[in-house]
Enzyme design. Structure first.
Site, PDB file in Angstrom:
ATOM      1  N   LYS A   1      -8.034   2.050   3.840  1.00 40.98           N
ATOM      2  CA  LYS A   1      -6.920   2.033   4.797  1.00 40.98           C
ATOM      3  C   LYS A   1      -6.869   3.287   5.659  1.00 40.98           C
ATOM      4  CE  LYS A   1      -4.624  -0.414   1.179  1.00 40.98           C
ATOM      5  NZ  LYS A   1      -3.678  -0.254   0.095  1.00 40.98           N
TER       6      LYS A   1
ATOM      7  N   ALA B   1       1.243   6.026  -7.702  1.00 42.73           N
ATOM      8  CA  ALA B   1       0.505   4.962  -8.388  1.00 42.73           C
ATOM      9  C   ALA B   1       0.988   4.783  -9.826  1.00 42.73           C
ATOM     10  CB  ALA B   1      -0.990   5.256  -8.361  1.00 42.73           C
TER      11      ALA B   1
ATOM     12  N   CYS C   1       4.728   2.927  -8.819  1.00 41.50           N
ATOM     13  CA  CYS C   1       4.805   1.746  -7.952  1.00 41.50           C
ATOM     14  C   CYS C   1       3.739   0.718  -8.340  1.00 41.50           C
ATOM     15  CB  CYS C   1       4.623   2.164  -6.489  1.00 41.50           C
ATOM     16  SG  CYS C   1       4.628   0.775  -5.343  1.00 41.50           S
TER      17      CYS C   1
ATOM     18  N   GLY D   1      -3.985   6.031   9.158  1.00 38.48           N
ATOM     19  CA  GLY D   1      -3.784   5.241   7.955  1.00 38.48           C
ATOM     20  C   GLY D   1      -2.831   4.115   8.288  1.00 38.48           C
TER      21      GLY D   1
ATOM     22  N   THR E   1       0.759   0.164  -5.806  1.00 40.73           N
ATOM     23  CA  THR E   1      -0.086   1.313  -5.479  1.00 40.73           C
ATOM     24  C   THR E   1      -1.046   1.543  -6.638  1.00 40.73           C
ATOM     25  OG1 THR E   1       1.769   2.298  -4.270  1.00 40.73           O
ATOM     26  CG2 THR E   1      -0.045   3.759  -4.824  1.00 40.73           C
TER      27      THR E   1
ATOM     28  N   SER F   1       4.654   0.454   0.555  1.00 34.76           N
ATOM     29  CA  SER F   1       5.489   0.110  -0.596  1.00 34.76           C
ATOM     30  C   SER F   1       5.840   1.307  -1.473  1.00 34.76           C
ATOM     31  CB  SER F   1       4.795  -0.933  -1.459  1.00 34.76           C
ATOM     32  OG  SER F   1       4.476  -2.061  -0.698  1.00 34.76           O
TER      33      SER F   1
ATOM     34  N   THR G   1       0.847  -1.192   0.000  1.00 37.93           N
ATOM     35  CA  THR G   1       0.000   0.000   0.000  1.00 37.93           C
ATOM     36  C   THR G   1       0.880   1.238   0.000  1.00 37.93           C
ATOM     37  OG1 THR G   1      -1.890   1.029   1.037  1.00 37.93           O
ATOM     38  CG2 THR G   1      -0.166   0.319   2.508  1.00 37.93           C
TER      39      THR G   1
END
Length: 179
Positions: free
Chosen positions: A39, A163, A166, A51, A169, A130, A7
């Site tokens: 989350k 995002a 990664c 979070g 994500t 991550s 995440t």
């Protein structure tokens, strides 16, 4: 058994507000297990937002313990975080939990880790998970050069940049702002 993980969670303090956001992806090995995991959680009637990254079950255990500590210490976030970190280090059961938390109220952001750390970021930016370093780098640039942006806009754009880079994500974002 393959762990469900991965995440990106980011919190930013900028222009008088704090926002915290996370993507929605959870992976199992090399596969996306779920794309819309929530989350981000509100505690104390929305005065504190959290979070989590890491094992979901472990994170919920820690969130419950953190909420208990908040109740025991009158909603004092820093005190509750320190007491949770003490328990986390000393309790055999809690020590085995694989999760990290970011907690934020209207004034502060803290990172809580299983090693007993309670960290307050120097620059008003905290990231875990991550894709955390991608999101943190983007947030630092946006804070420095985006004086007209608010914290929510910075969190959203930074998580979207993470995002794009990664593989752990995604773009299913949940963002909460504390003014």
């Amino acid at each position: 058994m393959t762990k469900i993980r991965s995440t990106t969670v980011l919190a930013v303090k900028h222009n008088g507000s704090i926002s915290i956001g996370a993507d929605g992806q959870a992976t199992m090995g090399n596969t996306v297990a779920k794309s819309n995991v929530k989350k981000i959680r509100k505690l104390q009637d929305g005065k504190i937002v959290t979070g989590f990254a890491g094992s979901t079950a472990d994170a919920f255990t820690l969130l419950e313990r953190f909420d208990e500590k908040l109740g025991a210490y009158g909603g004092n976030m820093k005190r509750a975080a320190i007491e949770l970190a003490k328990d986390w280090r000393m309790d055999r059961y809690l020590r085995k939990l694989e999760s990290m938390l970011i907690v934020a109220d209207k004034d502060d952001i803290l990172i809580l880790s299983g090693t007993g750390d309670v960290l307050e970021p120097d620059n008003g930016i905290a990231a875990i998970g991550s894709g955390s370093m991608y999101a943190q780098a983007a947030a630092q640039a946006l804070v420095k050069h985006g004086k007209d942006l608010n914290s929510k806009e910075i969190v959203e754009e930074s998580l979207n940049i993470a995002a794009d880079i990664c593989i752990y994500t995604n773009h299913n974002l949940i963002i909460e702002q504390i003014s």
